[in-house]
Design an enzyme around this catalytic site. Structure first.
Site, short mmCIF file in Angstrom:
data_model
loop_
_atom_site.label_atom_id
_atom_site.label_comp_id
_atom_site.label_asym_id
_atom_site.label_seq_id
_atom_site.Cartn_x
_atom_site.Cartn_y
_atom_site.Cartn_z
NE ARG A 1 -6.29 1.92 -0.14
CZ ARG A 1 -6.22 3.11 0.43
NH1 ARG A 1 -5.07 3.58 0.86
NH2 ARG A 1 -7.30 3.86 0.55
CG HIS B 1 -12.33 4.32 2.80
ND1 HIS B 1 -12.97 5.51 3.11
CD2 HIS B 1 -11.01 4.60 2.86
CE1 HIS B 1 -12.08 6.44 3.37
NE2 HIS B 1 -10.87 5.92 3.21
NE ARG C 1 -8.16 12.70 1.92
CZ ARG C 1 -8.32 11.38 1.78
NH1 ARG C 1 -9.12 10.90 0.85
NH2 ARG C 1 -7.68 10.55 2.57
CG HIS D 1 -7.25 2.58 17.68
ND1 HIS D 1 -7.05 1.33 18.24
CD2 HIS D 1 -6.77 2.50 16.41
CE1 HIS D 1 -6.46 0.54 17.36
NE2 HIS D 1 -6.30 1.22 16.24
CG ASN E 1 -4.80 10.06 8.73
OD1 ASN E 1 -5.07 10.73 9.72
ND2 ASN E 1 -3.66 9.43 8.61
CB ILE F 1 -11.01 8.05 14.21
CG1 ILE F 1 -9.88 9.03 13.92
CG2 ILE F 1 -12.03 8.68 15.15
CD1 ILE F 1 -10.31 10.27 13.16
CD GLU G 1 -8.17 -0.45 4.31
OE1 GLU G 1 -8.64 0.30 3.44
OE2 GLU G 1 -7.43 -0.05 5.23
CG MET H 1 -10.18 12.34 16.86
SD MET H 1 -11.19 13.87 16.85
CE MET H 1 -12.01 13.68 15.26
CG LEU I 1 -15.34 7.09 11.47
CD1 LEU I 1 -15.94 7.44 12.81
CD2 LEU I 1 -15.89 8.01 10.37
CG ASN J 1 -1.89 1.15 1.24
OD1 ASN J 1 -1.83 2.05 0.41
ND2 ASN J 1 -2.81 1.14 2.19
#
Length: 395
Positions: free
Chosen positions: A95, A183, A244, A335, A214, A332, A382, A287, A212, A9
């Site tokens: 990916r 995604h 973004r 975690h 980056n 996010i 992924e 975050m 959720l 990736n």
């Protein structure tokens, strides 16, 4: 397929990778890792199957992606020369963020495929060119090893036309101006594992997954198939992200061009790298940093983030005609208990109730026992999906 599968990736300044093998026909991870700060002072980190660090070193040669990839093969996989590596690795899976309108499934990479992917760079400028560059680099380093492209857009090929369209003239739709969604590898993994985790009936019912990280998006699934998603033509749409912008009135772009006289390059930089949580707060796109800050701008950025998730949750629930399960995933989502709690509190209108004890401990199931909608925090995989697609396609 015997032998090992390498998963790549590749981003603008990092390369994430995983090495997978098959034991008793079950695909298992051997090691994972990443090279970060490519072009600056690169650092290689490698972890074993249990997540224990086995390599953590600065790289002398890593000023570009080709050098970093060479170091990955020599050090990250710990198998010596490229020739030895090529004998051990039987396939490489990548990916690739955007597949355009041509690819609705993984595909073995040929020069013709690469030429087509080159034309999609403008649709995913943060990702596509780096994804393709990694493929070309490995084709030079390991020319006899087959490579497979797995697309983040493929999972959303089941979207009905009404969910794909923009209110633009029909010829533009036929030329590919439509909602693709992203995604998809993460959502596909959720569709695979949900029946075992939450029961076959629930997984085949109305499920919303919130990816959720980056990058951020949400997907409404019925029977494990995508029926609506928040991202559209590019990976800018929908939820606000780390840097973004997310959903934006297209008139804003016209204003930036015609009134503020911004260039195309400046607007691209603004929307992709200076907006989102970073732009709202003026502090950070991270975050955790915002949650730890006492600044009013940090609080307002988080408020807006949670508000937009709740708004999309309502829209996707309406499309599904009801909701049986809500799943949080990615950095996010997996975690950050505080964000999950705030989202679910706002979503009390849907009957969602969270068990604070299980939420704080990041349990798989975090909903209260009397919640009519089950709520989950599930790590996404992924890279594992890419390895499995690669294994199946080449077998």
């Amino acid at each position: 397929m015997s032998g090992k599968i390498l998963v790549i990736n590749c981003g603008s300044s990092s390369i994430k990778f995983g090495l997978y093998g098959s034991i008793d026909h079950t695909l298992t991870v051997i090691k994972t890792g990443e090279i970060v700060a490519i072009g600056a002072i690169p650092r290689l980190q490698v972890f074993d199957a249990n997540g224990v660090s086995i390599i953590d070193k600065r790289l002398i040669n890593g000023s570009n992606h080709a050098q970093a990839m060479s170091a990955l093969l020599d050090w990250g996989l710990s198998v010596g020369t490229h020739t030895q590596t090529a004998r051990d690795i039987v396939a490489i899976g990548h990916r690739v963020v955007h597949g355009g309108g041509l690819y609705d499934a993984p595909v073995r990479i040929t020069e013709q495929v690469l030429e087509h992917l080159d034309t999609l760079d403008a649709l995913a400028p943060l990702h596509e060119s780096h994804n393709v560059a990694a493929i070309r680099i490995l084709a030079e380093l390991m020319p006899n090893v087959p490579q497979v492209a797995c697309f983040d857009t493929s999972f959303h090929s089941t979207l009905p036309k009404v969910a794909r369209q923009f209110a633009l003239p029909q010829p533009l739709y036929e030329q590919g101006v439509k909602r693709y969604g992203f995604h998809g590898l993460s959502y596909e993994y959720m569709a695979e594992c949900l029946p075992n985790l939450i029961g076959k009936d629930a997984a085949s019912a109305n499920v919303i997954v919130a990816h959720l990280g980056n990058g951020a998006s949400m997907c409404a699934m019925q029977g494990g198939r995508s029926v609506a998603t928040t991202m559209g033509f590019t990976a800018l749409d929908g939820l606000p992200m780390a840097t973004r912008c997310g959903d934006l009135d297209p008139g804003v772009i016209l204003y930036l061009l015609e009134v503020l006289h911004m260039s195309n390059e400046d607007i691209t930089e603004l929307l992709y790298k200076q907006s989102g949580l970073l732009g709202l707060s003026g502090i950070s796109g991270d975050m955790q940093t915002l949650l730890e800050s006492d600044a009013e701008q940090a609080r307002e950025a988080i408020d807006f983030y949670v508000y937009r998730i709740n708004r999309e949750l309502g829209a996707l629930t309406a499309i599904l005609g009801g909701l049986d399960a809500l799943v949080f995933t990615a950095g996010i989502g997996e975690h950050c208990a505080a964000i999950r709690s705030r989202v679910c509190k706002l979503a009390g209108w849907a009957g969602i109730r969270v068990d604070a004890y299980h939420n704080e401990r990041h349990s798989l199931c975090i909903s209260a026992g009397d919640s009519p909608v089950t709520v989950w925090a599930i790590p996404t995989k992924e890279e594992w999906m890419i390895a499995r697609h690669t294994q199946r396609l080449l077998s």
